[in-house]
Design an enzyme around this catalytic site. Structure first.
Site, PDB file in Angstrom:
ATOM      1  N   CYS A 183       0.882  -1.044   0.099  1.00 15.74           N
ATOM      2  CA  CYS A 183      -0.067   0.154   0.045  1.00 15.74           C
ATOM      3  C   CYS A 183       1.041   1.268  -0.068  1.00 15.74           C
ATOM      4  O   CYS A 183       2.073   1.160   0.196  1.00 15.74           O
ATOM      5  CB  CYS A 183      -0.896  -0.019   1.290  1.00 15.74           C
TER       6      CYS A 183
ATOM      7  N   HIS B 230       5.460  -5.005   8.877  1.00 17.45           N
ATOM      8  CA  HIS B 230       5.115  -6.476   9.339  1.00 17.45           C
ATOM      9  C   HIS B 230       5.657  -7.512   8.155  1.00 17.45           C
ATOM     10  O   HIS B 230       4.733  -8.088   7.752  1.00 17.45           O
ATOM     11  CB  HIS B 230       4.077  -6.776  10.141  1.00 17.45           C
TER      12      HIS B 230
ATOM     13  N   HIS C  18       3.719   1.812  11.702  1.00 15.97           N
ATOM     14  CA  HIS C  18       2.537   1.732  12.651  1.00 15.97           C
ATOM     15  C   HIS C  18       2.120   2.948  13.542  1.00 15.97           C
ATOM     16  O   HIS C  18       1.224   2.946  14.416  1.00 15.97           O
ATOM     17  CB  HIS C  18       2.692   0.566  13.631  1.00 15.97           C
TER      18      HIS C  18
ATOM     19  N   CYS D 123       2.304   5.682   8.720  1.00 22.08           N
ATOM     20  CA  CYS D 123       1.320   5.962   7.691  1.00 22.08           C
ATOM     21  C   CYS D 123       0.538   7.348   8.174  1.00 22.08           C
ATOM     22  O   CYS D 123       0.058   7.364   9.112  1.00 22.08           O
ATOM     23  CB  CYS D 123       0.573   4.595   7.440  1.00 22.08           C
TER      24      CYS D 123
ATOM     25  N   HIS E 129      -0.890  -4.982  19.508  1.00 21.74           N
ATOM     26  CA  HIS E 129      -0.313  -4.467  18.333  1.00 21.74           C
ATOM     27  C   HIS E 129       0.063  -3.355  18.250  1.00 21.74           C
ATOM     28  O   HIS E 129      -0.380  -2.360  18.596  1.00 21.74           O
ATOM     29  CB  HIS E 129      -1.627  -4.534  17.010  1.00 21.74           C
TER      30      HIS E 129
ATOM     31  N   GLU F 292       0.371  -0.722  16.514  1.00 24.52           N
ATOM     32  CA  GLU F 292      -0.357   0.502  16.036  1.00 24.52           C
ATOM     33  C   GLU F 292      -1.455   0.745  17.031  1.00 24.52           C
ATOM     34  O   GLU F 292      -1.866   2.227  17.426  1.00 24.52           O
ATOM     35  CB  GLU F 292      -1.326   0.216  14.770  1.00 24.52           C
TER      36      GLU F 292
ATOM     37  N   SER G  87      -1.454  -7.665  10.443  1.00 21.21           N
ATOM     38  CA  SER G  87      -2.563  -7.747  10.870  1.00 21.21           C
ATOM     39  C   SER G  87      -3.540  -8.023   9.488  1.00 21.21           C
ATOM     40  O   SER G  87      -4.507  -8.811   9.521  1.00 21.21           O
ATOM     41  CB  SER G  87      -3.297  -6.444  11.716  1.00 21.21           C
TER      42      SER G  87
ATOM     43  N   SER H 278       2.019  -5.274   3.454  1.00 23.50           N
ATOM     44  CA  SER H 278       3.431  -5.227   3.812  1.00 23.50           C
ATOM     45  C   SER H 278       4.274  -6.427   2.959  1.00 23.50           C
ATOM     46  O   SER H 278       5.354  -6.423   3.135  1.00 23.50           O
ATOM     47  CB  SER H 278       3.627  -5.501   5.192  1.00 23.50           C
TER      48      SER H 278
HETATM   49  S1  SF4 Z   1      -2.810   2.308   7.212  1.00 22.80           S
HETATM   50 FE1  SF4 Z   1      -1.466   0.767   7.098  1.00 22.80          FE
HETATM   51  S2  SF4 Z   1      -2.291  -0.636   5.693  1.00 22.80           S
HETATM   52 FE2  SF4 Z   1      -3.383   1.129   5.404  1.00 22.80          FE
HETATM   53  S3  SF4 Z   1      -2.254   2.695   3.946  1.00 22.80           S
HETATM   54 FE3  SF4 Z   1      -1.225   2.810   5.854  1.00 22.80          FE
HETATM   55  S4  SF4 Z   1       0.468   1.625   6.095  1.00 22.80           S
HETATM   56 FE4  SF4 Z   1      -0.802   0.603   4.518  1.00 22.80          FE
END
Ligand code: SF4
Length: 313
Positions: A15, A44, A77, A99, A127, A129, A227, A270
């Site tokens: 992503c 991850h 995360h 992110c 987790h 995050e 996840s 990931s």
């Molecule tokens: S929240 Fe996590 S899975 Fe979603 S775009 Fe951001 S890094 Fe990617």
């Protein structure tokens, strides 16, 4: 005899947040030189982490592992305020690879806390995050709910002034049920229109919804601590296909292909595409027939690098 067909889910794999986080570590190594310290696995995925470690990234779980004057990158995360504050106190060069979609949840957590809301986070305990998001407010200010049963039980200090947030990589179906349970308990609860599940998690789950009913088995490329990859495997199983989470083609056991006529392949956010292609190659060797891509939602999301690395792009 006709071989085993392979259906490839699309979108799949990296992503925008993962691509950005990996690029941040690579650019940091270029700009500042090795070693660069990274708080937790940058994303991850074992293969990604090993490749970056070979270039000079050092993955750490505590400040004790980071020497004075070092460069410290926060993983995709996100991290708690306490982790940032300690890095600041020690004068480390901090680079934030959180992110932007996780940062958005952090900002909401801070806003609700400041406004005095009883705050509930829907997510998986432990987790990173979740640890990072809960760490945007003082300890105990955000309560964690992991399932519908917990949503049915939770007691909050201000039932008429409650708000919820969610982890970005949950099962869409499970999150919907938990949010409905919370809305039933606290009719005035505030929060996102649906949840905070990110576009990439949703799109990969939607792609599996289209693919899983057409195949006997689905291989999800991803590490066990990812996840969103684990949710893809679960969803495939819910939809009647046998779901397998594999880190690479080497994990595929021959007996998993017994009686399988059509196999689906996808990858968590990931997992790199070269691992997918390796799985496709192995499946073809084992008697694969046609390889077909099942395109669903196209993705065009990109996130800019932090300003201190933009010149190096
Ligand atoms: S929240 Fe996590 S899975 Fe979603 S775009 Fe951001 S890094 Fe990617």
């Amino acid at each position: 005899m006709r071989g085993m067909d392979v259906l490839l889910a699309s979108p799949r794999g990296f992503c925008a947040g993962v691509e950005r986080a990996i690029e941040i570590v690579e650019k940091s190594l270029e700009v500042f030189g090795a070693p660069v310290y990274v708080w937790h696995e940058i994303v991850h995925n074992r293969h990604v982490v090993e490749a970056l470690a070979a270039k000079g990234a050092r993955f750490v779980e505590s400040h004790d592992e980071v020497p004075d004057g070092a460069v410290l990158v926060f993983s995709a995360h996100g991290v708690s305020k306490a982790v940032v504050a300690e890095a600041q106190r020690r004068g480390l060069k901090r680079i934030d690879a959180t992110c932007p979609l996780v940062t958005k949840v952090h900002l909401e957590a801070m806003r609700y806390h400041k406004l005095g809301y009883s705050l509930i986070l829907i997510g998986h305990k432990g987790h990173p995050e979740v640890v990072g998001t809960m760490g945007q407010a003082p300890e105990g200010a955000i309560q964690l709910v992991q399932n519908v049963a917990e949503a049915a039980q939770i007691q909050v200090p201000h039932p008429d002034k409650a708000a919820f947030l969610t982890q970005t990589t949950l099962s869409v179906d499970e999150a919907r049920d938990i949010v409905a349970a919370l809305r039933g308990r606290f009719p005035a609860i505030q929060g996102p229109a649906k949840d905070d599940i990110c576009y990439a998690t949703q799109n990969r789950q939607n792609a599996i919804r289209g693919l899983a009913p057409k195949v006997d088995a689905v291989f999800v490329l991803g590490s066990p601590n990812s996840s969103n990859s684990s949710r893809l495997k679960e969803l495939a199983s819910t939809l009647g296909a046998k779901g397998y989470l594999v880190e690479s083609a080497a994990d595929i056991r021959p007996e998993w292909l017994d009686g399988v006529r059509r196999v689906g392949v996808t990858a968590g956010a990931s997992a790199p595409e070269h691992l997918v292609q390796e799985v496709v190659r192995v499946l073809r060797e084992k008697g694969g027939g046609q390889v077909e891509e099942m395109a669903s939602t196209p993705e065009h999301v990109t996130f800019p690098l932090p300003p201190e690395l933009q010149a190096a792009r």
